[in-house]
Scaffold this motif. Structure first.
Motif, short mmCIF file in Angstrom:
data_model
loop_
_atom_site.label_atom_id
_atom_site.label_comp_id
_atom_site.label_asym_id
_atom_site.label_seq_id
_atom_site.Cartn_x
_atom_site.Cartn_y
_atom_site.Cartn_z
N LYS A 1 -77.58 32.57 30.15
CA LYS A 1 -78.84 31.99 30.75
C LYS A 1 -79.62 33.18 31.54
CE LYS A 1 -80.37 28.64 34.07
NZ LYS A 1 -80.00 27.51 34.90
N VAL A 2 -80.95 33.16 31.30
CA VAL A 2 -81.82 34.07 32.12
C VAL A 2 -82.71 33.07 32.87
CG1 VAL A 2 -83.70 35.77 31.85
CG2 VAL A 2 -81.98 35.44 29.91
N PHE A 3 -82.62 33.64 34.20
CA PHE A 3 -83.46 32.94 35.48
C PHE A 3 -84.75 33.42 35.26
CE2 PHE A 3 -78.89 32.54 36.24
CZ PHE A 3 -78.56 31.20 36.90
N ASP A 4 -85.82 32.72 36.11
CA ASP A 4 -86.98 33.13 35.93
C ASP A 4 -87.21 34.58 36.78
OD1 ASP A 4 -88.17 30.84 34.79
OD2 ASP A 4 -88.56 29.84 36.58
N SER A 5 -88.07 35.31 36.41
CA SER A 5 -88.07 36.58 37.05
C SER A 5 -88.66 36.43 38.51
CB SER A 5 -89.12 37.55 36.44
OG SER A 5 -88.48 38.15 35.17
N LYS A 6 -88.16 37.18 39.16
CA LYS A 6 -88.87 37.33 40.87
C LYS A 6 -89.27 38.61 41.10
CE LYS A 6 -86.45 33.06 42.41
NZ LYS A 6 -87.35 32.34 41.82
N ARG A 7 -90.35 38.91 41.36
CA ARG A 7 -90.75 40.34 41.70
C ARG A 7 -90.46 41.10 40.50
NH1 ARG A 7 -88.91 40.78 48.09
NH2 ARG A 7 -90.18 39.00 48.63
N GLU A 8 -89.73 42.25 40.46
CA GLU A 8 -89.22 43.27 39.19
C GLU A 8 -88.09 42.84 38.94
OE1 GLU A 8 -92.15 46.88 39.76
OE2 GLU A 8 -90.55 46.90 41.43
N THR B 1 -84.90 40.23 37.32
CA THR B 1 -84.48 39.27 36.43
C THR B 1 -83.13 39.11 36.48
OG1 THR B 1 -86.55 39.69 34.85
CG2 THR B 1 -84.82 38.10 34.13
N LEU B 2 -82.49 37.62 36.79
CA LEU B 2 -81.12 37.35 37.15
C LEU B 2 -80.73 36.99 35.69
CD1 LEU B 2 -78.83 37.65 39.25
CD2 LEU B 2 -79.47 35.01 39.79
N HIS B 3 -79.47 37.40 35.35
CA HIS B 3 -78.81 37.00 33.86
C HIS B 3 -77.48 36.49 34.30
CE1 HIS B 3 -81.83 39.23 31.69
NE2 HIS B 3 -81.73 39.96 32.82
N ARG B 4 -77.37 35.39 33.64
CA ARG B 4 -75.61 34.80 33.87
C ARG B 4 -75.12 35.12 32.53
NH1 ARG B 4 -73.12 31.76 36.91
NH2 ARG B 4 -74.80 30.60 37.86
N LEU B 5 -73.96 35.86 32.52
CA LEU B 5 -73.18 36.39 31.55
C LEU B 5 -71.97 35.29 31.09
CD1 LEU B 5 -72.86 39.93 32.87
CD2 LEU B 5 -74.65 38.91 31.40
N TYR C 1 -83.63 45.34 36.48
CA TYR C 1 -84.77 45.91 37.53
C TYR C 1 -85.84 46.43 36.43
CZ TYR C 1 -87.74 48.74 40.56
OH TYR C 1 -88.56 49.20 41.34
N ARG C 2 -86.85 45.73 36.32
CA ARG C 2 -87.95 45.86 35.45
C ARG C 2 -87.67 45.73 34.04
NH1 ARG C 2 -91.10 51.19 38.15
NH2 ARG C 2 -91.70 50.09 40.17
N ASN C 3 -86.82 44.70 33.72
CA ASN C 3 -86.21 44.62 32.48
C ASN C 3 -85.76 45.69 31.68
OD1 ASN C 3 -87.35 41.80 32.32
ND2 ASN C 3 -89.46 42.79 31.83
N HIS C 4 -84.98 46.57 32.63
CA HIS C 4 -84.09 47.52 32.01
C HIS C 4 -82.81 47.55 32.10
CE1 HIS C 4 -87.45 50.35 30.60
NE2 HIS C 4 -87.99 49.74 31.84
N LEU D 1 -79.40 48.26 36.58
CA LEU D 1 -78.81 46.79 37.04
C LEU D 1 -78.77 46.81 38.46
CD1 LEU D 1 -75.95 46.26 34.19
CD2 LEU D 1 -78.60 45.53 33.91
N ARG D 2 -78.60 45.69 38.81
CA ARG D 2 -78.52 45.04 40.28
C ARG D 2 -77.42 44.16 40.35
NH1 ARG D 2 -81.18 48.94 39.95
NH2 ARG D 2 -83.20 49.36 41.21
#
Length: 89
Positions: free
Chosen positions: A33-40, A42-46, A69-72, A76-77
């Motif tokens: 699952k990919v959640f809506d981006s917030k600022r720079e 994007t949260l992903h569920r693995l 961070y910035r789709n890279h 990661l965060r």
């Protein structure tokens, strides 16, 4: 030398390219699952807990949630840093 964009993430292993370009995740990150981006961010569920190093706190983490961070995928965060960054104005 070409001028590089300001990067406060000196620990990134791979230089970042166009910040608007979305990268595909490495094979070890199976995104369900990919959640809506917030600022720079994007949260992903693995699909399963996966080890990675957070590019902000530099801690080794194992989690099902990871933010790019910035789709890279090389920057990661962890979920804790993701939450802290969204709280800041």
């Amino acid at each position: 030398m070409a001028s590089e964009s300001r990067n406060s993430h000196e620990d990134s292993a791979v230089p970042q390219k166009d910040s608007d370009q979305i990268q595909t995740p490495p094979p070890k990150f199976v995104v369900v699952k990919v959640f809506d981006s917030k600022r720079e961010l994007t949260l992903h569920r693995l699909s399963s807990s996966t080890p990675f190093t957070c590019g902000r706190c530099n801690k080794d983490k194992t989690a099902k949630l990871v933010a790019t961070y910035r789709n890279h995928w090389n920057d990661l965060r962890c979920n804790a840093c993701y939450g802290e960054l969204l709280l800041k104005d």
